[in-house]
Design a protein around this motif. Structure first.
Motif, PDB file in Angstrom:
ATOM      1  N   GLU A 176     -39.605 -32.554 -21.809  1.00  0.00           N
ATOM      2  CA  GLU A 176     -40.038 -31.792 -22.995  1.00  0.00           C
ATOM      3  C   GLU A 176     -39.669 -30.335 -22.780  1.00  0.00           C
ATOM      4  O   GLU A 176     -40.194 -29.682 -21.885  1.00  0.00           O
ATOM      5  CB  GLU A 176     -41.542 -31.939 -23.216  1.00  0.00           C
ATOM      6  CG  GLU A 176     -42.036 -31.238 -24.470  1.00  0.00           C
ATOM      7  CD  GLU A 176     -43.519 -31.448 -24.716  1.00  0.00           C
ATOM      8  OE1 GLU A 176     -44.083 -30.703 -25.535  1.00  0.00           O
ATOM      9  OE2 GLU A 176     -44.101 -32.343 -24.063  1.00  0.00           O
ATOM     10  N   THR A 177     -38.758 -29.845 -23.565  1.00  0.00           N
ATOM     11  CA  THR A 177     -38.281 -28.471 -23.397  1.00  0.00           C
ATOM     12  C   THR A 177     -38.962 -27.548 -24.404  1.00  0.00           C
ATOM     13  O   THR A 177     -39.427 -27.983 -25.459  1.00  0.00           O
ATOM     14  CB  THR A 177     -36.754 -28.397 -23.579  1.00  0.00           C
ATOM     15  OG1 THR A 177     -36.415 -28.895 -24.875  1.00  0.00           O
ATOM     16  CG2 THR A 177     -36.043 -29.209 -22.513  1.00  0.00           C
ATOM     17  N   PRO A 178     -39.010 -26.250 -24.102  1.00  0.00           N
ATOM     18  CA  PRO A 178     -39.631 -25.307 -25.036  1.00  0.00           C
ATOM     19  C   PRO A 178     -38.867 -25.230 -26.361  1.00  0.00           C
ATOM     20  O   PRO A 178     -37.651 -25.454 -26.415  1.00  0.00           O
ATOM     21  CB  PRO A 178     -39.550 -23.969 -24.293  1.00  0.00           C
ATOM     22  CG  PRO A 178     -39.297 -24.310 -22.861  1.00  0.00           C
ATOM     23  CD  PRO A 178     -38.555 -25.593 -22.867  1.00  0.00           C
ATOM     24  N   THR A 179     -39.593 -24.906 -27.408  1.00  0.00           N
ATOM     25  CA  THR A 179     -38.966 -24.580 -28.683  1.00  0.00           C
ATOM     26  C   THR A 179     -38.235 -23.250 -28.531  1.00  0.00           C
ATOM     27  O   THR A 179     -38.801 -22.286 -28.005  1.00  0.00           O
ATOM     28  CB  THR A 179     -40.020 -24.472 -29.797  1.00  0.00           C
ATOM     29  OG1 THR A 179     -40.667 -25.733 -29.937  1.00  0.00           O
ATOM     30  CG2 THR A 179     -39.396 -24.066 -31.116  1.00  0.00           C
ATOM     31  N   ILE A 180     -36.998 -23.191 -28.984  1.00  0.00           N
ATOM     32  CA  ILE A 180     -36.190 -21.980 -28.841  1.00  0.00           C
ATOM     33  C   ILE A 180     -36.447 -21.050 -30.030  1.00  0.00           C
ATOM     34  O   ILE A 180     -36.348 -21.456 -31.189  1.00  0.00           O
ATOM     35  CB  ILE A 180     -34.696 -22.319 -28.752  1.00  0.00           C
ATOM     36  CG1 ILE A 180     -34.412 -23.174 -27.517  1.00  0.00           C
ATOM     37  CG2 ILE A 180     -33.857 -21.035 -28.721  1.00  0.00           C
ATOM     38  CD1 ILE A 180     -32.983 -23.691 -27.453  1.00  0.00           C
ATOM     39  N   VAL A 181     -36.783 -19.803 -29.714  1.00  0.00           N
ATOM     40  CA  VAL A 181     -36.872 -18.749 -30.720  1.00  0.00           C
ATOM     41  C   VAL A 181     -35.929 -17.644 -30.274  1.00  0.00           C
ATOM     42  O   VAL A 181     -36.145 -17.005 -29.249  1.00  0.00           O
ATOM     43  CB  VAL A 181     -38.304 -18.214 -30.869  1.00  0.00           C
ATOM     44  CG1 VAL A 181     -38.354 -17.144 -31.963  1.00  0.00           C
ATOM     45  CG2 VAL A 181     -39.270 -19.347 -31.207  1.00  0.00           C
ATOM     46  N   MET A 182     -34.863 -17.442 -31.015  1.00  0.00           N
ATOM     47  CA  MET A 182     -33.801 -16.529 -30.604  1.00  0.00           C
ATOM     48  C   MET A 182     -34.073 -15.115 -31.132  1.00  0.00           C
ATOM     49  O   MET A 182     -34.497 -14.946 -32.275  1.00  0.00           O
ATOM     50  CB  MET A 182     -32.456 -17.047 -31.133  1.00  0.00           C
ATOM     51  CG  MET A 182     -31.267 -16.264 -30.629  1.00  0.00           C
ATOM     52  SD  MET A 182     -30.797 -14.951 -31.757  1.00  0.00           S
ATOM     53  CE  MET A 182     -29.097 -14.724 -31.252  1.00  0.00           C
TER      54      MET A 182
END
Length: 555
Positions: A176-182
């Motif tokens: 489970e990877t983090p949600t990406i916020v660019m």
């Protein structure tokens, strides 16, 4: 140098024709390295051209507004809550869009640059969110800008691998990877390796904001949606609701351009400038269809306070940087107001980053970092924040424990209202701390700024210095304090006047203290520091002259 132009005719021949007929176009004038063509595609550059043609003029207008507002504050006009937008603040009914898929639980977010190794480490970290930072944690070399986009593209498709020069292999192993916020660069920064030619035939450097946002969105929005997430962004350095409206219009146009539903994009706005603190509700309102929340960007906020009040007299002079904590009056007022504002509008309130980091080779330093970060996160969770930032994977369990203690099984505490909070304009600019400037504090500022700038010139944007994580914002505090102390004729606690000559002596001392090696950039860093800390004028950002002078490459 022959530019490679991709819109509306992507060939080099097309570039000449575009210029002669004044067709809007984006030209790539930076060197093209392996795989850059996967990011700088004709279709992506066509999208960037549309963004610049439609929105670059408004960007320049908003930057002019910033200069005017800063001039007004410098001449004695303190910021106030706006009378012309009181109807927005007084309307109890409107709410923001809130969390998109994968953003419901943001209790711990890890921040960091987007090079392959750091991308993999962030995705394996166990955090809920990764702030993929193309802004203050990234030195905007052409290599970092484009190869950061490649890292993100590959990671979103499950294709990212990396082998270090020493032969160590890295890959994403987390289930489970983090949600990406660019986070794209702020409005003030340009991308000189790309040029925009408008309908009049005028050519200018591209906007760093539009380049970062546009390339990431164009290449990844659809894939992110297929992955069960979405195109999410942290928006940095905003100073007004008009700037928020500009971003919201960009989001709406971009969604329509690639054919995804209105409101798919989610943005979290950093409240990290003094003017923005007076317009939190207006910023949320203008972005309400796309907004997930606000973040308390503490380090840039301190820098903004110094920048705006640098010439307003001794009562606006802050003590040593280490003494400007989150509990001093103006910082406490700003964070309390942020949580209250967010929750009454259905928005997430995300806390800031404590600079303390562990040192795996020094257990005592690590224990001190854990204690300080734990106290910082306990305060944030108790105040009502829904999540927080950390800069090191080892700090995730520390921060999570404090938020778990308050949230339990709930993903957030957006429903927690703060009717007890009443913050007025005077409290937001109450910088009285009552502590002196020390010789140690002045030396630390000179040392940290020069060492950080030196690393930045070598392409490193997030740097561990003296067991603190430094980025562009903390370097800005260091140099702006030095400038203010000189121009407000301050003295250290032991009676030594802080003059240009005194700082020149410290620069010499710092250059003797650092470990020199072939190819280091300390002399260049000292030159930049002199320009931004010792000059008669105050450059708005140290990164502007440093970028133009040292980071621009030729094809």
């Amino acid at each position: 140098m022959t530019p490679a132009t991709a819109t509306p005719m992507p060939t080099r021949t097309g570039a000449t024709r575009a210029a002669s007929t004044h067709e809007p176009s984006i030209s790539v004038v930076g060197p093209l390295r392996p795989r850059y063509d996967e990011i700088l595609t004709p279709e992506a550059l066509a999208f960037l051209t549309e963004l610049h043609q439609r929105f670059s003029a408004r960007r320049h207008d908003r930057l002019a507004d910033r200069m005017r507002r800063r001039f007004e504050i410098g001449n004695g006009h303190d910021p106030q809550f706006r009378a012309d937008t009181a109807h927005i603040r007084n309307d109890p009914d409107w709410r923001v869009a809130g969390a998109g898929p994968g953003l419901e639980d943001r209790r711990v977010e890890i921040t960091g640059p987007t090079d392959p190794k750091m991308t993999i480490n962030a995705l394996n970290s166990g955090a809920k969110v990764w702030l993929a930072d193309q802004e203050d944690a990234t030195s905007p070399t052409w290599k970092n800008v484009i190869e950061g986009q490649l890292s993100l593209r590959d990671a979103i498709r499950g294709e990212l691998r990396f082998t270090s020069p020493e032969g160590k292999s890295y890959e994403v192993t987390a289930t489970e990877t983090p949600t990406i916020v660019m986070r794209p660069r702020g409005w003030h920064l340009v991308e000189q390796h790309m040029q925009f030619t408008d309908r009049t035939g005028r050519t200018m450097a591209a906007s760093g904001s539009l380049v970062d946002f546009g390339l990431y969105f164009f290449h990844n929005a659809t894939q992110l949606i297929e992955n069960g997430r979405g195109p999410y962004f942290y928006i940095a350095k905003l100073e007004s609701s008009e700037e928020a409206k500009l971003w919201d219009d960009i989001f709406t146009f971009s969604e329509r351009y690639i054919g995804i539903p209105h409101g798919t994009i989610r943005a979290t706005v950093l409240i990290e400038t003094l003017p923005a603190a007076f317009e939190m509700e207006e910023i949320l309102f203008e972005m309400r269809d796309h907004c997930a929340g606000l973040n308390a960007g503490r380090w840039d906020y301190i820098f903004s306070m110094i920048k705006n009040y640098r010439g307003r007299g001794a009562r606006f002079v802050l003590p040593d940087r280490s003494q400007v904590t989150m509990t001093v009056p103006f910082m406490r007022a700003y964070t309390e107001l942020l949580v209250k504002t967010c929750h009454q509008r259905g928005a997430f309130a995300i806390g800031g980053m404590s600079a303390f980091i562990p040192n795996r080779r020094d257990p005592e330093v690590t224990e001190q970092a854990f204690q300080k970060v734990s106290a910082d996160k306990k305060r944030e969770a108790g105040d009502g924040f829904d999540g927080t930032w950390v800069a090191h994977p080892d700090l995730i369990p520390v921060a999570r424990a404090e938020f778990d203690a308050v949230l339990g099984d709930r993903p957030n505490q957006v429903d927690r209202q703060r009717p007890d909070v009443h913050v007025n304009a005077a409290e937001l600019i109450d910088v009285h701390i009552g502590l002196p400037v020390t010789a140690e504090g002045v030396h630390a500022n000179v040392s940290v700024a020069i060492r950080y700038i030196e690393a930045w010139l070598r392409g490193l944007g997030a740097v561990a210095i003296d067991n603190l994580m430094e980025d562009a914002a903390t370097a800005e505090i260091s140099r702006s304090q030095v400038w203010q102390w000189i121009h407000q004729d301050r003295s250290t606690e032991d009676g030594t006047r802080i003059t240009r000559e005194y700082i020149e002596g410290l620069i010499t001392q710092v250059l003797e203290e650092v470990t020199r090696s072939e190819g280091d950039r300390f002399d260049d860093a000292a030159e930049i520091f002199r320009d931004v800390a010792l000059g008669a004028e105050f450059p708005a950002f140290l990164t502007l002259p440093a970028y133009s002078r040292y980071l621009v490459e030729s094809a």
